[in-house]
Design an enzyme around this catalytic site. Sequence first.
Site, PDB file in Angstrom:
ATOM      1  N   TYR A  79       0.854  -1.208   0.000  1.00 11.90           N
ATOM      2  CA  TYR A  79       0.000   0.000   0.000  1.00 11.90           C
ATOM      3  C   TYR A  79       0.882   1.248   0.000  1.00 11.90           C
ATOM      4  CZ  TYR A  79      -3.685   3.283   1.205  1.00 11.90           C
ATOM      5  OH  TYR A  79      -4.561   4.328   1.178  1.00 11.90           O
ATOM      6  N   PHE A 131      -8.857  20.319 -23.833  1.00 14.99           N
ATOM      7  CA  PHE A 131      -9.361  18.959 -23.935  1.00 14.99           C
ATOM      8  C   PHE A 131     -10.614  18.915 -23.063  1.00 14.99           C
ATOM      9  CE2 PHE A 131      -9.591  14.451 -22.738  1.00 14.99           C
ATOM     10  CZ  PHE A 131      -9.654  13.917 -23.996  1.00 14.99           C
ATOM     11  N   THR A 132     -11.566  18.035 -23.404  1.00 17.28           N
ATOM     12  CA  THR A 132     -12.871  18.046 -22.708  1.00 17.28           C
ATOM     13  C   THR A 132     -12.737  18.025 -21.181  1.00 17.28           C
ATOM     14  OG1 THR A 132     -12.894  15.660 -23.018  1.00 17.28           O
ATOM     15  CG2 THR A 132     -14.211  16.959 -24.561  1.00 17.28           C
ATOM     16  N   ASP A 222       0.618  19.247 -21.008  1.00 21.31           N
ATOM     17  CA  ASP A 222      -0.180  18.021 -21.019  1.00 21.31           C
ATOM     18  C   ASP A 222       0.457  17.110 -22.059  1.00 21.31           C
ATOM     19  OD1 ASP A 222      -1.974  15.973 -21.641  1.00 21.31           O
ATOM     20  OD2 ASP A 222      -3.758  17.238 -21.474  1.00 21.31           O
ATOM     21  N   LYS A 265      -2.665   6.834 -23.379  1.00 17.98           N
ATOM     22  CA  LYS A 265      -2.405   7.162 -24.791  1.00 17.98           C
ATOM     23  C   LYS A 265      -0.999   6.667 -25.185  1.00 17.98           C
ATOM     24  CE  LYS A 265      -6.241   9.394 -23.931  1.00 17.98           C
ATOM     25  NZ  LYS A 265      -6.393  10.803 -23.645  1.00 17.98           N
ATOM     26  N   ARG A 388     -16.715  14.577 -32.305  1.00 17.85           N
ATOM     27  CA  ARG A 388     -15.915  15.627 -31.680  1.00 17.85           C
ATOM     28  C   ARG A 388     -16.383  16.932 -32.299  1.00 17.85           C
ATOM     29  NH1 ARG A 388     -13.158  13.820 -27.028  1.00 17.85           N
ATOM     30  NH2 ARG A 388     -15.375  13.998 -26.682  1.00 17.85           N
ATOM     31  N   PHE A 454     -21.753  14.484 -23.929  1.00 15.60           N
ATOM     32  CA  PHE A 454     -21.482  13.535 -25.011  1.00 15.60           C
ATOM     33  C   PHE A 454     -21.358  12.096 -24.522  1.00 15.60           C
ATOM     34  CE2 PHE A 454     -16.950  12.747 -24.282  1.00 15.60           C
ATOM     35  CZ  PHE A 454     -16.545  13.875 -23.566  1.00 15.60           C
TER      36      PHE A 454
HETATM   37  C1  LIG Z   1      -7.087  11.588 -22.630  1.00 12.09           C
HETATM   38  C2  LIG Z   1      -6.591  12.908 -22.332  1.00 12.09           C
HETATM   39  C3  LIG Z   1      -6.794  13.510 -21.086  1.00 12.09           C
HETATM   40  C4  LIG Z   1      -7.600  12.839 -19.985  1.00 12.09           C
HETATM   41  O1  LIG Z   1      -7.014  11.661 -19.572  1.00 12.09           O
HETATM   42  P1  LIG Z   1      -7.859  10.411 -19.032  1.00 12.09           P
HETATM   43  O2  LIG Z   1      -6.817   9.389 -18.726  1.00 12.09           O
HETATM   44  O3  LIG Z   1      -8.787   9.989 -20.115  1.00 12.09           O
HETATM   45  O4  LIG Z   1      -8.582  10.848 -17.824  1.00 12.09           O
HETATM   46  C5  LIG Z   1      -6.255  14.763 -20.880  1.00 12.09           C
HETATM   47  N1  LIG Z   1      -5.572  15.400 -21.843  1.00 12.09           N
HETATM   48  C6  LIG Z   1      -5.384  14.859 -23.053  1.00 12.09           C
HETATM   49  C7  LIG Z   1      -4.617  15.606 -24.090  1.00 12.09           C
HETATM   50  C8  LIG Z   1      -5.881  13.607 -23.349  1.00 12.09           C
HETATM   51  O5  LIG Z   1      -5.685  13.086 -24.575  1.00 12.09           O
END
Ligand SMILES: *Cc1c(COP(=O)(O)O)cnc(C)c1O
Length: 480
Positions: A79, A131-132, A222, A265, A388, A454
């Site tokens: 842990y 990003f969303t 990011d 990703k 999108r 969405f």
């Molecule tokens: C996917 C993504 C996020 C969010 O990450 P999650 O792991 O899906 O929560 C943030 N910024 C970018 C550029 C992304 O592609």
Amino acid sequence: MNIRLSTGKEIPVEMHKVRIVQKTSLPPVEERLKAIKEGGYNTFALRTKDIFIDMLTDSGTNAMSDNQLAAMMVSDDAYAGSESFYKLARVIEDVLGFRYVLPTHQGRAAEHLLAKVFIKPGDIIPMNYHFTTTKAHIELVGGQVLEIYADEALKTQSTHPFKGNLDIQKLKDTIKKYGASKIPFVRMEATTNLLGGQPFSIENLKEVKRVCSEYNIPLVVDGSLISENAYFIKIREKEYKNKSIQEIIKEIMSFADLFYLSARKSSCVRGGFIATNNKKFYEEIKPWLPVYEGFLTYGGMSTKEIEAMAVGLREMTDISVAGSAAEQVKYFAERFIEYGIPVVTPPGGLACHVDAMMFLPHIPQSQYPAGALAAAIYIVSGVRSMERGTISMDRDQDGNEVYSDLELARLAVPRRVYTVSHIEYVVDRLHWLYQHRDMVKGLKFIEEPPVLRFFFGKLEPLDNWGSKLGETFKKEIGAQ
Ligand SMILES: *Cc1c(COP(=O)(O)O)cnc(C)c1O
């Protein structure tokens, strides 16, 4: 790797062999119609059994390598003080150059912590594009996203190599207008997801950093799609032609005060983290980690994923991994262009994006052309793409629609999952759809959630166009 055939044609050749497979099937068109209707014309509501080729997203759907899977077997489930975490921290220091690591269960959790710690109500956060989930977290704490992309960014048909660049003059104007004290950080997103996977250049990043430093504003990167951005820099930014992906990633990192990513990703696992060399930032975020994520040495992730992430972060610096999706996307886009199908150019890093406003010019944005296109693609192919566009934007505080700059149906290319023959199938079905595009009409909401609508929203087709399209497809092509 792109290989030139003796005919002169270039094709993406997979630099791996497939040794574990998952069976897939192609449901007939009647079943596809039933599934999309039940799912409220929202591809998020489809189940795997209803889908032939799943191009919804590249998030958490990438193929892991043999070495990643092997690493999962030796994870340490403590842990607190898990050795798996220390392994990850060592790799992050090696590959990215950051000393302090805060693991999170995924990318949006990192965004949640950054928003909570750094943003006050009324703050402005300039960025190359949102990003969303980033936008949702910034707005939930009372901040405002300000997108200051270069004009070229919204042109879907372009040859500009770096549509993810931030407009430096607009950044200076923004700082003058609001004052540096209202700007907790500037955010640069690698391979801007919602612009169609478009990269920034190092030249631009350097300038952004210079302006930020002048006003003492931290720069947040990011890096969810960092290896693809590095790949594009290598092939598109002259000075970096002879640099390795690893060297380019390190150089990008040298400009970031805070870095975070979704490991779903580029690094082909699941999870996320925040990393920095700034001890003060680290100490400010750290107390909140156990509140929202988990203890400092697992952050809500399984230690198996942490082990696989450590391997994935190293592997993404291999050019055949960093370029694996981008090269398939390029092939995909070029095949569409041969048929005159409007796609975002230059081809981006994570998906082939079809321009729904050009594909379906007869559908106004109030009737969600990108959502209609994603549903139509599914009906004629069993291929799942993602809207999108305006459906991916939430309404403003007064309940008005916020029209998206772009209306795209995104055909994501999960890394190392699909082959060129899958891509050829998708191209063929979209070619048929393009010839029958007049049959596709708009959508309207029948159930609309208040935030990130969405994901769970339900819609219905105007004029029952879905069934008519399905019937025509069956008559001309057959049940499949
Ligand atoms: C996917 C993504 C996020 C969010 O990450 P999650 O792991 O899906 O929560 C943030 N910024 C970018 C550029 C992304 O592609």
